[in-house]
Motif scaffolding. Structure first.
Motif, PDB file in Angstrom:
ATOM      1  N   SER A 173     -32.178  68.396  50.252  1.00  0.00           N
ATOM      2  CA  SER A 173     -33.403  67.612  50.122  1.00  0.00           C
ATOM      3  C   SER A 173     -34.258  67.758  51.373  1.00  0.00           C
ATOM      4  CB  SER A 173     -33.068  66.129  49.904  1.00  0.00           C
ATOM      5  OG  SER A 173     -32.374  65.954  48.686  1.00  0.00           O
ATOM      6  N   LEU A 174     -35.529  68.094  51.175  1.00  0.00           N
ATOM      7  CA  LEU A 174     -36.465  68.272  52.283  1.00  0.00           C
ATOM      8  C   LEU A 174     -37.768  67.598  51.891  1.00  0.00           C
ATOM      9  CD1 LEU A 174     -37.080  71.472  54.366  1.00  0.00           C
ATOM     10  CD2 LEU A 174     -39.008  70.224  53.419  1.00  0.00           C
ATOM     11  N   SER A 202     -45.514  67.567  38.836  1.00  0.00           N
ATOM     12  CA  SER A 202     -45.353  68.870  39.483  1.00  0.00           C
ATOM     13  C   SER A 202     -44.091  69.561  38.955  1.00  0.00           C
ATOM     14  CB  SER A 202     -45.250  68.704  41.000  1.00  0.00           C
ATOM     15  OG  SER A 202     -44.955  69.951  41.611  1.00  0.00           O
ATOM     16  N   PRO A 203     -44.188  70.861  38.651  1.00  0.00           N
ATOM     17  CA  PRO A 203     -42.987  71.576  38.184  1.00  0.00           C
ATOM     18  C   PRO A 203     -41.942  71.780  39.280  1.00  0.00           C
ATOM     19  CG  PRO A 203     -44.806  73.102  38.490  1.00  0.00           C
ATOM     20  CD  PRO A 203     -45.369  71.726  38.667  1.00  0.00           C
ATOM     21  N   TYR A 204     -42.311  71.551  40.534  1.00  0.00           N
ATOM     22  CA  TYR A 204     -41.380  71.761  41.647  1.00  0.00           C
ATOM     23  C   TYR A 204     -40.680  70.472  42.071  1.00  0.00           C
ATOM     24  CZ  TYR A 204     -44.188  76.002  42.054  1.00  0.00           C
ATOM     25  OH  TYR A 204     -44.840  77.174  41.795  1.00  0.00           O
ATOM     26  N   LEU A 205     -41.025  69.341  41.466  1.00  0.00           N
ATOM     27  CA  LEU A 205     -40.525  68.042  41.925  1.00  0.00           C
ATOM     28  C   LEU A 205     -39.037  67.878  41.657  1.00  0.00           C
ATOM     29  CD1 LEU A 205     -41.241  65.184  43.060  1.00  0.00           C
ATOM     30  CD2 LEU A 205     -41.527  64.488  40.668  1.00  0.00           C
ATOM     31  N   LYS A 206     -38.344  67.329  42.655  1.00  0.00           N
ATOM     32  CA  LYS A 206     -36.942  66.937  42.488  1.00  0.00           C
ATOM     33  C   LYS A 206     -36.931  65.507  41.964  1.00  0.00           C
ATOM     34  CE  LYS A 206     -32.555  67.387  44.929  1.00  0.00           C
ATOM     35  NZ  LYS A 206     -31.926  67.819  46.197  1.00  0.00           N
ATOM     36  N   LEU A 207     -36.550  65.335  40.695  1.00  0.00           N
ATOM     37  CA  LEU A 207     -36.750  64.064  40.009  1.00  0.00           C
ATOM     38  C   LEU A 207     -35.837  62.950  40.505  1.00  0.00           C
ATOM     39  CD1 LEU A 207     -37.214  65.404  36.381  1.00  0.00           C
ATOM     40  CD2 LEU A 207     -38.986  64.609  37.968  1.00  0.00           C
ATOM     41  N   ASN A 208     -34.690  63.287  41.082  1.00  0.00           N
ATOM     42  CA  ASN A 208     -33.769  62.236  41.514  1.00  0.00           C
ATOM     43  C   ASN A 208     -34.057  61.725  42.921  1.00  0.00           C
ATOM     44  OD1 ASN A 208     -32.973  64.510  42.874  1.00  0.00           O
ATOM     45  ND2 ASN A 208     -30.765  64.218  42.530  1.00  0.00           N
ATOM     46  N   ARG A 209     -35.186  62.130  43.495  1.00  0.00           N
ATOM     47  CA  ARG A 209     -35.606  61.641  44.809  1.00  0.00           C
ATOM     48  C   ARG A 209     -36.899  60.850  44.657  1.00  0.00           C
ATOM     49  NH1 ARG A 209     -32.109  61.256  48.569  1.00  0.00           N
ATOM     50  NH2 ARG A 209     -33.662  61.628  50.198  1.00  0.00           N
ATOM     51  N   PRO A 210     -37.149  59.854  45.531  1.00  0.00           N
ATOM     52  CA  PRO A 210     -38.332  58.988  45.358  1.00  0.00           C
ATOM     53  C   PRO A 210     -39.645  59.713  45.639  1.00  0.00           C
ATOM     54  CG  PRO A 210     -37.217  58.502  47.419  1.00  0.00           C
ATOM     55  CD  PRO A 210     -36.324  59.465  46.683  1.00  0.00           C
ATOM     56  N   VAL A 211     -40.683  59.229  44.990  1.00  0.00           N
ATOM     57  CA  VAL A 211     -42.056  59.674  45.245  1.00  0.00           C
ATOM     58  C   VAL A 211     -42.832  58.480  45.791  1.00  0.00           C
ATOM     59  CG1 VAL A 211     -44.197  60.542  44.239  1.00  0.00           C
ATOM     60  CG2 VAL A 211     -41.989  61.409  43.423  1.00  0.00           C
ATOM     61  N   VAL A 212     -43.424  58.647  46.972  1.00  0.00           N
ATOM     62  CA  VAL A 212     -44.133  57.550  47.628  1.00  0.00           C
ATOM     63  C   VAL A 212     -45.539  58.031  47.994  1.00  0.00           C
ATOM     64  CG1 VAL A 212     -44.174  55.956  49.572  1.00  0.00           C
ATOM     65  CG2 VAL A 212     -41.983  56.633  48.557  1.00  0.00           C
ATOM     66  N   VAL A 213     -46.533  57.203  47.708  1.00  0.00           N
ATOM     67  CA  VAL A 213     -47.913  57.477  48.113  1.00  0.00           C
ATOM     68  C   VAL A 213     -48.289  56.442  49.166  1.00  0.00           C
ATOM     69  CG1 VAL A 213     -50.319  57.679  47.408  1.00  0.00           C
ATOM     70  CG2 VAL A 213     -48.488  58.433  45.868  1.00  0.00           C
ATOM     71  N   ARG A 223     -56.782  57.788  54.535  1.00  0.00           N
ATOM     72  CA  ARG A 223     -55.887  58.933  54.443  1.00  0.00           C
ATOM     73  C   ARG A 223     -54.742  58.579  53.502  1.00  0.00           C
ATOM     74  NH1 ARG A 223     -51.811  61.178  59.185  1.00  0.00           N
ATOM     75  NH2 ARG A 223     -51.074  63.035  58.071  1.00  0.00           N
ATOM     76  N   TYR A 224     -54.545  59.431  52.497  1.00  0.00           N
ATOM     77  CA  TYR A 224     -53.449  59.255  51.555  1.00  0.00           C
ATOM     78  C   TYR A 224     -52.440  60.385  51.754  1.00  0.00           C
ATOM     79  CZ  TYR A 224     -56.275  55.826  49.036  1.00  0.00           C
ATOM     80  OH  TYR A 224     -57.012  54.705  48.687  1.00  0.00           O
ATOM     81  N   ARG A 225     -51.162  60.031  51.668  1.00  0.00           N
ATOM     82  CA  ARG A 225     -50.107  61.032  51.799  1.00  0.00           C
ATOM     83  C   ARG A 225     -49.116  60.874  50.660  1.00  0.00           C
ATOM     84  NH1 ARG A 225     -47.576  60.323  57.538  1.00  0.00           N
ATOM     85  NH2 ARG A 225     -48.124  58.148  57.127  1.00  0.00           N
ATOM     86  N   ILE A 226     -48.889  61.983  49.946  1.00  0.00           N
ATOM     87  CA  ILE A 226     -47.833  62.007  48.935  1.00  0.00           C
ATOM     88  C   ILE A 226     -46.559  62.486  49.620  1.00  0.00           C
ATOM     89  CG2 ILE A 226     -47.070  62.943  46.734  1.00  0.00           C
ATOM     90  CD1 ILE A 226     -49.951  63.529  46.023  1.00  0.00           C
ATOM     91  N   LYS A 227     -45.529  61.649  49.619  1.00  0.00           N
ATOM     92  CA  LYS A 227     -44.240  62.015  50.204  1.00  0.00           C
ATOM     93  C   LYS A 227     -43.237  62.187  49.070  1.00  0.00           C
ATOM     94  CE  LYS A 227     -44.858  59.639  54.641  1.00  0.00           C
ATOM     95  NZ  LYS A 227     -44.233  58.727  55.624  1.00  0.00           N
ATOM     96  N   SER A 228     -42.756  63.422  48.904  1.00  0.00           N
ATOM     97  CA  SER A 228     -41.832  63.710  47.812  1.00  0.00           C
ATOM     98  C   SER A 228     -41.004  64.934  48.171  1.00  0.00           C
ATOM     99  CB  SER A 228     -42.604  63.932  46.503  1.00  0.00           C
ATOM    100  OG  SER A 228     -43.679  64.841  46.708  1.00  0.00           O
TER     101      SER A 228
END
Length: 273
Positions: A173-174, A202-213, A223-228
């Motif tokens: 996980s990175l 996104s087709p590259y997303l790792k679904l079992n990890r959180p997505v935070v905006v 400033r918005y940051r997508i962390k995934s």
């Protein structure tokens, strides 16, 4: 060392010794010149691995020529006795100790790295401003490959003096971050939801990890940051590019204005949206 000892260290110089010294020096210079110019000429007429193999021989052969010449000259000038050899070897050892102290320090740091494991093959690390994937860890140094496919050799000595940033630390996980810089007038809740949906689709997303905006307010705007996380750390640049491109298109379709470069220049920010 007194005068008698110093006198006993060297041989008596004779015309024959001087002649031999001159011949040795001339022969070494000629051989070094031949290695320097003849081998590149030969390498340019070869192809593939044979060309690189011949070019790699150049520094090795030059060092061998110099070492043989130095040994020959020393044998001509120094009286061969046990006491003289011990004195010479002690001096040479001291000189090598000073010359190779960084090399030895890198070896010890390599032992520490093998125990503490601050990086492993497959890790994405940043050392001294260079970011890349660790491909090989040797006794003295590690090899990392940058996103531009450049091999960087980093001595383990950097452990003592540099900060080493490890993005995935031996795991799969990175975290990736895609940033957007928007003008102040917009619906923050709608933007966060839209960017969250962009990441989830996104087709590259790792679904079992959180997505935070994450949102931060600044005088020039927000400033918005997508962390995934991507499925594979090697997809990180494709992942960020996908998030940035689709996120920008989504925000433009919503009628959201991006922060102006002129407004952000005074705050030290750069427009990544």
């Amino acid at each position: 060392m007194d005068t008698d000892q110093l006198t006993g260290l060297f041989r008596r110089i004779t015309p024959a010794i001087i002649t031999e010294l001159v011949l040795v020096v001339i022969a070494a210079m000629v051989l070094a010149w031949l290695v320097q110019f003849a081998l590149p000429w030969l390498a340019n007429r070869l192809h593939g691995r044979r060309r690189h193999w011949v070019l790699a021989l150049i520094p090795t052969l030059r060092i061998l020529v110099v070492l043989v010449a130095i040994g020959w000259v020393v044998s001509l000038l120094i009286e061969p006795s046990l006491r003289n050899m011990v004195a010479i070897l002690g001096t040479v050892g001291l000189a090598l100790g000073f010359a190779l102290k960084d090399y030895v320090s890198s070896l010890f740091a390599g032992v520490v790295a093998a125990y503490e494991r601050p990086y492993r093959p497959g890790d994405w690390i940043e050392v001294d401003g260079c970011y890349g994937e660790v491909r090989h860890i040797g006794l003295r140094a590690l090899e990392m490959v940058t996103p531009d496919d450049t091999v960087v050799v980093v001595p383990h000595l950097k452990l003592w003096s540099e900060l080493i940033r490890n993005a995935n630390n031996g795991g799969a996980s990175l975290m990736c971050v895609a940033s957007f810089y928007l003008a102040p007038e917009h619906n923050a809740h709608a933007v966060r939801r839209a960017l969250h949906d962009v990441a989830l689709s996104s087709p590259y997303l790792k679904l079992n990890r959180p997505v935070v905006v994450v949102m931060e307010d600044h005088p020039w705007g927000s400033r918005y940051r997508i962390k995934s996380y991507p499925m594979d750390p090697r997809q990180q640049f494709l992942f960020v590019s996908d998030l940035t491109a689709r996120g920008k298109a989504t925000l433009q379709a919503m009628g959201v204005e991006f922060a102006r470069v002129e407004a952000m220049a005074g705050s030290g920010e750069s427009n990544a949206g």
